[in-house]
Design a protein around this motif. Sequence first.
Motif, PDB file in Angstrom:
ATOM      1  N   LYS A  55       0.821  -1.216   0.000  1.00 16.90           N
ATOM      2  CA  LYS A  55       0.000   0.000   0.000  1.00 16.90           C
ATOM      3  C   LYS A  55       0.853   1.263   0.000  1.00 16.90           C
ATOM      4  CE  LYS A  55      -4.057  -2.149   2.103  1.00 16.90           C
ATOM      5  NZ  LYS A  55      -4.990  -2.171   3.262  1.00 16.90           N
ATOM      6  N   ALA A  56       2.008   1.206   0.658  1.00 16.65           N
ATOM      7  CA  ALA A  56       2.898   2.372   0.689  1.00 16.65           C
ATOM      8  C   ALA A  56       3.414   2.703  -0.713  1.00 16.65           C
ATOM      9  CB  ALA A  56       4.071   2.109   1.634  1.00 16.65           C
ATOM     10  N   VAL A  57       3.729   1.678  -1.506  1.00 12.28           N
ATOM     11  CA  VAL A  57       4.202   1.906  -2.869  1.00 12.28           C
ATOM     12  C   VAL A  57       3.081   2.506  -3.720  1.00 12.28           C
ATOM     13  CG1 VAL A  57       5.050   0.804  -4.980  1.00 12.28           C
ATOM     14  CG2 VAL A  57       5.967   0.116  -2.758  1.00 12.28           C
ATOM     15  N   VAL A  58       1.858   1.985  -3.588  1.00 13.90           N
ATOM     16  CA  VAL A  58       0.721   2.526  -4.343  1.00 13.90           C
ATOM     17  C   VAL A  58       0.512   4.003  -3.995  1.00 13.90           C
ATOM     18  CG1 VAL A  58      -1.773   2.405  -4.687  1.00 13.90           C
ATOM     19  CG2 VAL A  58      -0.421   0.296  -4.626  1.00 13.90           C
ATOM     20  N   GLU A  59       0.573   4.341  -2.715  1.00  7.45           N
ATOM     21  CA  GLU A  59       0.382   5.738  -2.305  1.00  7.45           C
ATOM     22  C   GLU A  59       1.494   6.635  -2.842  1.00  7.45           C
ATOM     23  OE1 GLU A  59      -2.343   7.064  -0.845  1.00  7.45           O
ATOM     24  OE2 GLU A  59      -3.092   5.028  -1.222  1.00  7.45           O
ATOM     25  N   LYS A  60       2.719   6.125  -2.854  1.00  7.43           N
ATOM     26  CA  LYS A  60       3.841   6.904  -3.388  1.00  7.43           C
ATOM     27  C   LYS A  60       3.663   7.132  -4.886  1.00  7.43           C
ATOM     28  CE  LYS A  60       6.934   8.257  -1.499  1.00  7.43           C
ATOM     29  NZ  LYS A  60       7.269   9.596  -0.948  1.00  7.43           N
ATOM     30  N   LEU A  61       3.184   6.119  -5.598  1.00  5.38           N
ATOM     31  CA  LEU A  61       2.938   6.254  -7.039  1.00  5.38           C
ATOM     32  C   LEU A  61       1.958   7.382  -7.328  1.00  5.38           C
ATOM     33  CD1 LEU A  61       2.634   2.509  -8.135  1.00  5.38           C
ATOM     34  CD2 LEU A  61       4.302   4.148  -9.028  1.00  5.38           C
ATOM     35  N   LYS A  62       0.972   7.538  -6.466  1.00  7.43           N
ATOM     36  CA  LYS A  62      -0.073   8.548  -6.691  1.00  7.43           C
ATOM     37  C   LYS A  62       0.476   9.970  -6.683  1.00  7.43           C
ATOM     38  CE  LYS A  62      -3.904   5.783  -4.841  1.00  7.43           C
ATOM     39  NZ  LYS A  62      -4.902   5.639  -3.735  1.00  7.43           N
ATOM     40  N   GLU A  63       1.679  10.152  -6.138  1.00  6.42           N
ATOM     41  CA  GLU A  63       2.260  11.492  -6.079  1.00  6.42           C
ATOM     42  C   GLU A  63       2.731  11.979  -7.448  1.00  6.42           C
ATOM     43  OE1 GLU A  63       5.313  11.601  -3.115  1.00  6.42           O
ATOM     44  OE2 GLU A  63       3.992  10.828  -1.517  1.00  6.42           O
ATOM     45  N   THR A  64       3.075  11.038  -8.342  1.00  2.57           N
ATOM     46  CA  THR A  64       3.622  11.436  -9.651  1.00  2.57           C
ATOM     47  C   THR A  64       2.854  10.840 -10.831  1.00  2.57           C
ATOM     48  OG1 THR A  64       5.176   9.581  -9.526  1.00  2.57           O
ATOM     49  CG2 THR A  64       5.969  11.742  -8.788  1.00  2.57           C
ATOM     50  N   ALA A  65       2.012   9.835 -10.578  1.00  6.55           N
ATOM     51  CA  ALA A  65       1.338   9.135 -11.664  1.00  6.55           C
ATOM     52  C   ALA A  65      -0.175   9.135 -11.461  1.00  6.55           C
ATOM     53  CB  ALA A  65       1.853   7.689 -11.748  1.00  6.55           C
TER      54      ALA A  65
END
Length: 315
Positions: A273-283
């Motif tokens: 879930k942390a990776v998905v949330e980080k992705l949302k910052e740029t993608a």
Amino acid sequence: MSEEKINGHKIDTGLPAGVTVEEIEIPVPWGHVAGRWWGPRYKQPLIAIHGWQDNAGTWDNLIPLLSPTTSVLCIDLPGHGLSSHYPTGMLYYVFWDGISLLRRIVKHYGWSKVSLMGHSLGGALSFMYAASFPDEVDRIICIDIASPAVRVPEHMVKTTGWAIDKLLEYENLSEDKIPCYDYEEMIDIVVDAYKGSVSRDNCKVLMKRGMAPTPAHLKKKGYHFKRDPRLKVSGLAMMSLETALAYATKVKCKVLNIRAIPGQNWERLDYYKAVVEKLKETADVRYVEVEGTHHVQLNSPENIVDILEDFLEEY
């Protein structure tokens, strides 16, 4: 529906009449990469990448449900399915090797931008390729995974010695020591290995590319697994959460992440879930949860086909 005869056994392929698929080979320095190209050859395909120790057959139930005008190139990663194994003396760093392989395929066909779809390991490779070449990826579809397997550094340090010794053990495995089984016994082994993630019938689908008759000169009856046993040593390919998050900041394309429930039994779901949330910052990320096992695209393709088609049509 149509049927094929595989290793002397009649197998229902589950493919509607008229669906086109062609076996291809892509040259690489150590041999070839095998693949199944579904749909039109005149269109640039979506590249589909299977999971660890699986093969291109993992998409056989899903692709025929998509529009027949959809072009999809499903590859067997090195050492898997019908693709060449690495030469003796080399080892598989499955995540890093996969990025190199995808780059070779892109260069081989001369594509300037690509779209990728992956299950498990294949989804991790899609993520890594998009992070490594952010201006050359239109979209990625990741099924039941967000990034390469994440482990704390202590775990990686602890398992390095074991992994190296295991690698040398597999490398020195003589041909006559390779285990052979009759067909149904081999399917039993595969069913047990997947622990409920893949049905017996779908294990047979995977084994169309995952097993072969024992070579005649060994004077043994039965079948053996085609995949390279060195693939079992994957512990050298893990990364820390911090590294995965750093890669996530580089992804700029459209992202569809499909998580199966119950899906994979994640050791640390919070890392996913942390990776998905980080992705949302740029993608531009679309995260969807669906009912299914970890191999939802093979076991329950009807649960994700509409989601896939909507994503492919929108972008």
